[in-house]
Write a protein that holds these residues in place. Structure first.
Motif, PDB file in Angstrom:
ATOM      1  N   PRO A 163     -24.541 -23.986 -12.857  1.00  0.00           N
ATOM      2  CA  PRO A 163     -24.854 -22.788 -12.072  1.00  0.00           C
ATOM      3  C   PRO A 163     -26.146 -22.137 -12.564  1.00  0.00           C
ATOM      4  O   PRO A 163     -26.463 -22.185 -13.744  1.00  0.00           O
ATOM      5  CB  PRO A 163     -23.656 -21.871 -12.324  1.00  0.00           C
ATOM      6  CG  PRO A 163     -22.995 -22.382 -13.551  1.00  0.00           C
ATOM      7  CD  PRO A 163     -23.309 -23.838 -13.652  1.00  0.00           C
TER       8      PRO A 163
ATOM      9  N   GLU B  12     -24.128 -17.543 -14.050  1.00  0.00           N
ATOM     10  CA  GLU B  12     -22.698 -17.682 -14.294  1.00  0.00           C
ATOM     11  C   GLU B  12     -22.119 -16.331 -14.692  1.00  0.00           C
ATOM     12  O   GLU B  12     -22.529 -15.731 -15.695  1.00  0.00           O
ATOM     13  CB  GLU B  12     -22.429 -18.718 -15.382  1.00  0.00           C
ATOM     14  CG  GLU B  12     -20.942 -18.931 -15.582  1.00  0.00           C
ATOM     15  CD  GLU B  12     -20.612 -20.358 -15.981  1.00  0.00           C
ATOM     16  OE1 GLU B  12     -21.386 -20.907 -16.788  1.00  0.00           O
ATOM     17  OE2 GLU B  12     -19.617 -20.906 -15.480  1.00  0.00           O
TER      18      GLU B  12
ATOM     19  N   GLY C 191     -19.573 -18.915 -10.354  1.00  0.00           N
ATOM     20  CA  GLY C 191     -20.884 -19.505 -10.561  1.00  0.00           C
ATOM     21  C   GLY C 191     -21.715 -19.348  -9.300  1.00  0.00           C
ATOM     22  O   GLY C 191     -21.179 -19.390  -8.190  1.00  0.00           O
TER      23      GLY C 191
END
Lengths: 227, 257
Positions: B9, B12, B32
């Protein structure tokens, strides 16, 4: 039962759609019943009644399509509502075809009306009763959003084949013995075939019910039908 | 389309709570936000979606009594760490608001301003970056012959794209859009949505929108917030055709309140 929409006019429209579908389904069941009776009892009046219902079923399809499209355009539904409307458009197509099958069966009544001998047709009544029961359950499953009922319809498809198979064998044997009465024998076979097709449509309806409720496409997942 | 399960991601968020004084407005949000995807945040007014959006570039810092608890990482780095340079954070995570916030200056200056604040002095380089930003915001062809005209003379939709150009000029990684089209007519809205689709190829985009149709059209991931909690997050197509949670189903189908 789902909670009501914030906009109650949306609910009114969905209720109208559902009630129109119920009425169309009931007309299909009735048309099929009349058509089989017309054939077995060689009753021209019942055949005419079945044909008239088929014409009404065609109009149902047009009206329900219009209403479903209007709701899609105006409400831009999603999730369950979207699945209900998308499957409705398919659902009425199958129902309309069932109406056509009823008319075909009713027409076969004419083919046997002048026959000297009637070929063996004692299997037609139980077959038609089984098909009607499937059809009724498939329509109920859709209108009530009942997945269990839909799955029972899907599981029962084989029973139709089991009923239709010996009938075909008997007719073929009968034709060999009565070569001059083959048109009447073909009429019985045709009725059995139309009934099998109605059962196929009932299966489609049940698949649509499963998709509507669960969002899961269950088409083409069962083994091949018995030949 | 990048698969969120294989790419790490961009942002996050873990167990994020957010308080305005004693009032908790976010309850343990974890999700995410993945690169090259548009993530739409939906939910009724007061559900916490705008607060959540603003935590992603610390836009809530200036609100008295505002206090986050939990973790927000940008490329793995905690953005609430005291060592983080907030100005640099906001350069990397740009934001565009509901009402176009143009300065009463020329079109050119509106974009160049962001670059000059960032310390860029070379006039030719500023001009080049302004043009590039205006092109990326799909505004260049409409304004290239009148760059010295006041930005307030532009239409609402053009002003909003100018704001997007200003955010793009400093070359951000992430763009946060807070209802960017809610004050625009359908044609201007369509242009903004198309632009979001183009920008997604190079940016991570998070958009708050009250229009579920808009969320469905522009995003690949949708997150549904309700009363400060993240109820459901997933693929947009799945969320709008077969949501997992009953609350999501009730909200997106309009069976709420």
């Amino acid at each position: 039962m789902k909670p009501a929409h914030t906009n109650r006019y949306f609910d009114v429209e969905l209720r109208e759609l559902r009630s129109n579908l119920t009425a169309m389904g009931a007309r299909c069941e009735r048309a099929l019943q009349l058509a089989v009776a017309a054939f077995l009892e060689r009753d021209a009046e019942k055949a005419a009644e079945a044909a008239a219902l088929d014409a009404r079923i065609d109009r149902d399809q047009v009206e329900i399509d219009e209403l479903a499209l209007r709701i899609l355009a105006l409400r831009q539904p999603v999730a369950y509502d979207l699945r209900f409307l998308a499957t409705t458009l398919k659902f009425v197509t199958d129902l309309e075809r069932i109406g056509d099958k009823a008319t075909s069966i009713a027409k076969r009544a004419r083919d046997v009306s002048g026959a000297a001998l009637l070929p063996p047709h004692e299997d037609i009544l139980p077959l038609s009763q089984k098909v009607l029961a499937l059809l009724r359950d498939a329509i109920d499953a859709f209108v009530e959003g009942d997945v269990d009922k839909a799955e029972r319809v899907l599981a029962a498809g084989h029973e139709i084949d089991a009923l239709a198979k010996p009938l075909t064998a008997r007719i073929v044997a009968w034709m060999a013995e009565h070569p001059t009465d083959i048109p009447a024998a073909l009429a019985v076979m045709s009725v059995a075939r139309q009934l099998k097709r109605v059962a196929d449509h009932a299966t489609n309806l049940a698949e649509q019910a499963v998709f509507m409720v669960r969002g899961e496409d269950v088409r083409y997942q069962r083994g091949p039908a018995a030949p | 389309m990048p698969n969120p399960s294989t790419e790490p991601p961009k942002i996050e968020v873990k167990d994020l709570e957010f308080f305005y004084d004693a009032q908790r407005v976010l309850h343990g949000v974890s999700m995410g936000i993945f690169p090259r995807r548009v993530t739409a945040l939906i939910g009724p007014s007061g559900c916490g979606k705008s607060t959540f959006l603003r935590t992603l570039n610390r836009m809530n810092d200036t609100v008295p009594g505002a206090r986050p608890v939990g973790s927000v990482r940008l490329d793995g780095v905690e953005i609430y760490d005291p060592a983080v340079d907030v100005v640099e954070l906001r350069r990397r995570v740009g934001m565009v608001f509901q009402r176009p916030q143009v300065f009463p200056k020329s079109i050119f200056e509106n974009v160049a301003y962001a670059l000059r604040v960032g310390g860029l002095r070379d006039r030719a380089e500023v001009a080049r970056r302004v043009e590039e930003a205006l092109r990326r915001a799909a505004l260049w062809d409409e304004v290239k012959d009148r760059l010295d005209v006041s930005a307030t003379a532009l239409s609402g939709g053009q002003q909003q794209r100018l704001c997007i150009a200003r955010a793009l000029a400093v070359d951000p990684d992430v763009l946060l859009l807070d209802e960017p089209a809610s004050a625009l007519d359908p044609i201007a809205t369509a242009k903004i949505e198309e632009l979001i689709g183009d920008l997604r190829e190079t940016l991570t985009i998070v958009i708050v929108t009250h229009s579920m149709q808009q969320a469905a059209r522009v995003s690949q991931t949708t997150a549904f917030f309700y009363m400060g909690s993240l109820v459901e997050v997933g693929e947009t197509t799945a969320l709008f055709t077969r949501p997992r949670e009953k609350q999501t189903e009730d909200y997106v189908t309009g069976r709420f309140g």
